[in-house]
Design a protein around this motif. Structure first.
Motif, PDB file in Angstrom:
ATOM      1  N   VAL A  24      -5.245  16.532  -3.202  1.00 54.83           N
ATOM      2  CA  VAL A  24      -6.034  15.524  -3.913  1.00 54.83           C
ATOM      3  C   VAL A  24      -5.668  15.514  -5.392  1.00 54.83           C
ATOM      4  O   VAL A  24      -5.486  14.451  -6.000  1.00 54.83           O
ATOM      5  N   ARG A  25      -5.547  16.694  -5.994  1.00 54.74           N
ATOM      6  CA  ARG A  25      -5.159  16.767  -7.405  1.00 54.74           C
ATOM      7  C   ARG A  25      -3.766  16.187  -7.624  1.00 54.74           C
ATOM      8  O   ARG A  25      -3.523  15.476  -8.612  1.00 54.74           O
ATOM      9  N   GLU A  26      -2.850  16.463  -6.709  1.00 54.88           N
ATOM     10  CA  GLU A  26      -1.495  15.933  -6.832  1.00 54.88           C
ATOM     11  C   GLU A  26      -1.492  14.413  -6.771  1.00 54.88           C
ATOM     12  O   GLU A  26      -0.823  13.751  -7.573  1.00 54.88           O
ATOM     13  N   VAL A  27      -2.238  13.843  -5.826  1.00 54.16           N
ATOM     14  CA  VAL A  27      -2.304  12.373  -5.720  1.00 54.16           C
ATOM     15  C   VAL A  27      -2.889  11.780  -6.989  1.00 54.16           C
ATOM     16  O   VAL A  27      -2.385  10.782  -7.520  1.00 54.16           O
ATOM     17  N   SER A  28      -3.966  12.381  -7.491  1.00 56.82           N
ATOM     18  CA  SER A  28      -4.605  11.875  -8.701  1.00 56.82           C
ATOM     19  C   SER A  28      -3.635  11.865  -9.877  1.00 56.82           C
ATOM     20  O   SER A  28      -3.565  10.894 -10.647  1.00 56.82           O
ATOM     21  N   GLU A  29      -2.871  12.941 -10.014  1.00 63.01           N
ATOM     22  CA  GLU A  29      -1.907  13.019 -11.119  1.00 63.01           C
ATOM     23  C   GLU A  29      -0.794  11.990 -10.964  1.00 63.01           C
ATOM     24  O   GLU A  29      -0.393  11.334 -11.933  1.00 63.01           O
ATOM     25  N   ARG A  30      -0.305  11.817  -9.741  1.00 62.03           N
ATOM     26  CA  ARG A  30       0.810  10.895  -9.525  1.00 62.03           C
ATOM     27  C   ARG A  30       0.378   9.434  -9.646  1.00 62.03           C
ATOM     28  O   ARG A  30       1.169   8.581 -10.063  1.00 62.03           O
ATOM     29  N   LEU A  31      -0.863   9.134  -9.304  1.00 59.37           N
ATOM     30  CA  LEU A  31      -1.357   7.760  -9.430  1.00 59.37           C
ATOM     31  C   LEU A  31      -2.003   7.501 -10.789  1.00 59.37           C
ATOM     32  O   LEU A  31      -2.315   6.353 -11.118  1.00 59.37           O
ATOM     33  N   GLU A  32      -2.251   8.566 -11.552  1.00 56.72           N
ATOM     34  CA  GLU A  32      -2.876   8.462 -12.875  1.00 56.72           C
ATOM     35  C   GLU A  32      -4.227   7.760 -12.815  1.00 56.72           C
ATOM     36  O   GLU A  32      -4.528   6.885 -13.614  1.00 56.72           O
ATOM     37  N   PRO A  48      -4.922  -3.138 -11.329  1.00 54.91           N
ATOM     38  CA  PRO A  48      -5.647  -1.909 -11.664  1.00 54.91           C
ATOM     39  C   PRO A  48      -6.949  -1.776 -10.866  1.00 54.91           C
ATOM     40  O   PRO A  48      -7.623  -2.764 -10.569  1.00 54.91           O
ATOM     41  N   ALA A  49      -7.272  -0.556 -10.506  1.00 54.53           N
ATOM     42  CA  ALA A  49      -8.545  -0.232  -9.875  1.00 54.53           C
ATOM     43  C   ALA A  49      -9.042   1.054 -10.519  1.00 54.53           C
ATOM     44  O   ALA A  49      -8.240   1.896 -10.921  1.00 54.53           O
ATOM     45  N   PRO A  50     -10.352   1.228 -10.639  1.00 56.27           N
ATOM     46  CA  PRO A  50     -10.854   2.393 -11.386  1.00 56.27           C
ATOM     47  C   PRO A  50     -10.576   3.727 -10.708  1.00 56.27           C
ATOM     48  O   PRO A  50     -10.594   4.765 -11.365  1.00 56.27           O
ATOM     49  N   TRP A  51     -10.372   3.714  -9.381  1.00 56.68           N
ATOM     50  CA  TRP A  51     -10.051   4.939  -8.648  1.00 56.68           C
ATOM     51  C   TRP A  51      -9.373   4.554  -7.339  1.00 56.68           C
ATOM     52  O   TRP A  51      -9.305   3.383  -6.966  1.00 56.68           O
ATOM     53  N   HIS A  52      -8.876   5.566  -6.644  1.00 55.20           N
ATOM     54  CA  HIS A  52      -8.372   5.369  -5.290  1.00 55.20           C
ATOM     55  C   HIS A  52      -9.084   6.372  -4.400  1.00 55.20           C
ATOM     56  O   HIS A  52      -9.372   7.500  -4.822  1.00 55.20           O
ATOM     57  N   SER A  53      -9.389   5.984  -3.185  1.00 54.16           N
ATOM     58  CA  SER A  53     -10.064   6.884  -2.248  1.00 54.16           C
ATOM     59  C   SER A  53      -9.290   6.936  -0.944  1.00 54.16           C
ATOM     60  O   SER A  53      -8.558   6.010  -0.583  1.00 54.16           O
ATOM     61  N   ASP A  54      -9.459   8.040  -0.240  1.00 57.92           N
ATOM     62  CA  ASP A  54      -8.913   8.185   1.104  1.00 57.92           C
ATOM     63  C   ASP A  54      -9.775   9.212   1.836  1.00 57.92           C
ATOM     64  O   ASP A  54     -10.689   9.794   1.251  1.00 57.92           O
ATOM     65  N   PRO A  96      -4.742  -0.798  -0.192  1.00 57.14           N
ATOM     66  CA  PRO A  96      -3.401  -1.120  -0.691  1.00 57.14           C
ATOM     67  C   PRO A  96      -2.312  -0.846   0.334  1.00 57.14           C
ATOM     68  O   PRO A  96      -1.215  -1.398   0.232  1.00 57.14           O
ATOM     69  N   ASP A  97      -2.614  -0.020   1.346  1.00 53.74           N
ATOM     70  CA  ASP A  97      -1.638   0.231   2.413  1.00 53.74           C
ATOM     71  C   ASP A  97      -1.171  -1.076   3.051  1.00 53.74           C
ATOM     72  O   ASP A  97      -0.045  -1.163   3.553  1.00 53.74           O
ATOM     73  N   MET A 150       4.119   6.794  -2.099  1.00 54.58           N
ATOM     74  CA  MET A 150       3.438   7.088  -3.353  1.00 54.58           C
ATOM     75  C   MET A 150       3.979   6.220  -4.484  1.00 54.58           C
ATOM     76  O   MET A 150       3.215   5.730  -5.331  1.00 54.58           O
ATOM     77  N   ALA A 151       5.279   6.002  -4.520  1.00 52.77           N
ATOM     78  CA  ALA A 151       5.857   5.129  -5.542  1.00 52.77           C
ATOM     79  C   ALA A 151       5.356   3.701  -5.369  1.00 52.77           C
ATOM     80  O   ALA A 151       5.063   3.000  -6.354  1.00 52.77           O
ATOM     81  N   GLY A 152       5.247   3.256  -4.123  1.00 55.83           N
ATOM     82  CA  GLY A 152       4.709   1.922  -3.866  1.00 55.83           C
ATOM     83  C   GLY A 152       3.264   1.790  -4.299  1.00 55.83           C
ATOM     84  O   GLY A 152       2.863   0.766  -4.865  1.00 55.83           O
ATOM     85  N   LEU A 153       2.460   2.839  -4.044  1.00 60.79           N
ATOM     86  CA  LEU A 153       1.059   2.824  -4.474  1.00 60.79           C
ATOM     87  C   LEU A 153       0.963   2.740  -5.996  1.00 60.79           C
ATOM     88  O   LEU A 153       0.165   1.961  -6.535  1.00 60.79           O
ATOM     89  N   ARG A 154       1.762   3.542  -6.674  1.00 58.50           N
ATOM     90  CA  ARG A 154       1.711   3.535  -8.139  1.00 58.50           C
ATOM     91  C   ARG A 154       2.097   2.161  -8.680  1.00 58.50           C
ATOM     92  O   ARG A 154       1.467   1.636  -9.595  1.00 58.50           O
ATOM     93  N   GLY A 155       3.120   1.542  -8.104  1.00 59.77           N
ATOM     94  CA  GLY A 155       3.509   0.199  -8.517  1.00 59.77           C
ATOM     95  C   GLY A 155       2.428  -0.820  -8.234  1.00 59.77           C
ATOM     96  O   GLY A 155       2.202  -1.741  -9.032  1.00 59.77           O
TER      97      GLY A 155
END
Length: 299
Positions: free
Chosen positions: A138-146, A100-106, A46-47, A89-94
């Motif tokens: 990682v936990r913060e990203v997961s929470e912010r991206l839901e 939709p994707a089931p998860w995000h990885s990095d 998505p970047d 992060m706001a752009g990723l969430r949008g």
């Protein structure tokens, strides 16, 4: 929500089999239907789409109507010291609201410092302090991206000194502290094992395979074709037999997962890449047969 609950909640969105990375070199061909019926899913970064106009986002939206899409990032710098980029992060969430994707990885690395992107995936110190800090990110990203997060083990080319943990133990500590999944790159395991002199199967045996949610497989090349003493993870060559064998070892024990054949350099024509996908898929399918046999024998 725990990692396993998050994955279970999105189970209907999760593809299996051997997919490909959706690259610009053949994006228009895929949009026209050139790979329909040949690929179980596409992985995108998505970047490359956040805050971008033009034809590519529209093409991706049309492709996503026909194929499952998995999301894999390059620039979160999960091991970095800078705060997460709020605008990115706001752009990723949008982006995920639209696609939709089931998860995000990095990657389990750092890739920027002091506000500057270094455009590389750089290794982290293998310490509990580092694992604790990365896990919090990682936990913060997961929470912010839901959505659930996966971390990917990287290739590295220099020893990291006398760290108290080895790489596998560090990966496990991050997974457990973050309660996240692993995107297991078996080519990276092979490259590191060859370059640093350890057994890749011993490394894999330390990993909790129940946290492996997705896998990557790729080709690599020698830094010097004559000396052949350093392998570079270029994603620019066909997958080697030894890496096929590591893929098969894992799938035989995990069962069906999404496996991504990566090709980022020396990208061949789509027809040639699809043929390699079919060859890797044959390795994958044979491993699934052995997995079924192991399950039956254990019953």
């Amino acid at each position: 929500m725990s990692f396993r609950a998050g994955i279970t909640a999105r189970a209907s969105e999760v593809p299996t089999g051997v997919g490909l990375g959706l690259r610009g070199a053949f994006l228009a061909e895929v949009d026209r239907g050139a790979a329909d019926g040949r690929v179980p899913f596409w992985e995108i970064s998505p970047d490359n789409y956040v805050a971008r106009g033009g034809a590519r986002p529209a093409r991706l939206a049309r492709i996503a109507e026909r194929f499952p899409i998995l999301s894999h990032g390059l620039s979160l710098s999960l091991g970095g010291l800078d705060p997460l980029d709020a605008e990115f992060m706001a752009g990723l969430r949008g982006f995920f609201e639209r696609l939709p994707a089931p998860w995000h990885s990095d990657h389990l690395c750092f890739s920027g410092h002091d506000g500057k992107m270094l455009h590389d995936l750089l290794p982290l110190p293998w310490t509990t302090a580092s694992a604790r800090r990365v896990a919090a990110r990682v936990r913060e990203v997961s929470e912010r991206l839901e959505r659930p997060m996966l971390v990917e083990n990287i290739s590295y080319y220099l020893p990291l000194g006398c760290a108290p943990l080895d790489e596998a133990a560090f990966v496990v500590e991050v997974l457990e502290r973050a309660d996240c999944g692993l995107l297991l790159d078996v080519n990276n395991v092979f490259v590191n094992a060859a370059n640093h002199g350890f057994d890749p199967l011993t490394w894999l045996a330390q990993i909790p395979l129940d946290r492996v949610v997705q896998m990557h497989i790729a080709g690599h090349e020698f830094w010097d074709d004559e000396r052949r003493d350093l392998i570079i993870d270029t994603h620019g060559a066909p997958v080697r037999r030894e890496v096929d064998e590591l893929l098969a070892w894992v799938v035989e024990r995990t069962g069906p997962l999404p496996v991504l054949l990566e090709r980022d350099e020396n990208i061949p024509p789509l027809a040639e890449l699809l043929a390699e996908r079919d060859r890797v898929d044959a390795v994958y399918q044979a491993a699934l047969v052995r997995h079924a046999g192991r399950a039956q024998g254990a019953a």
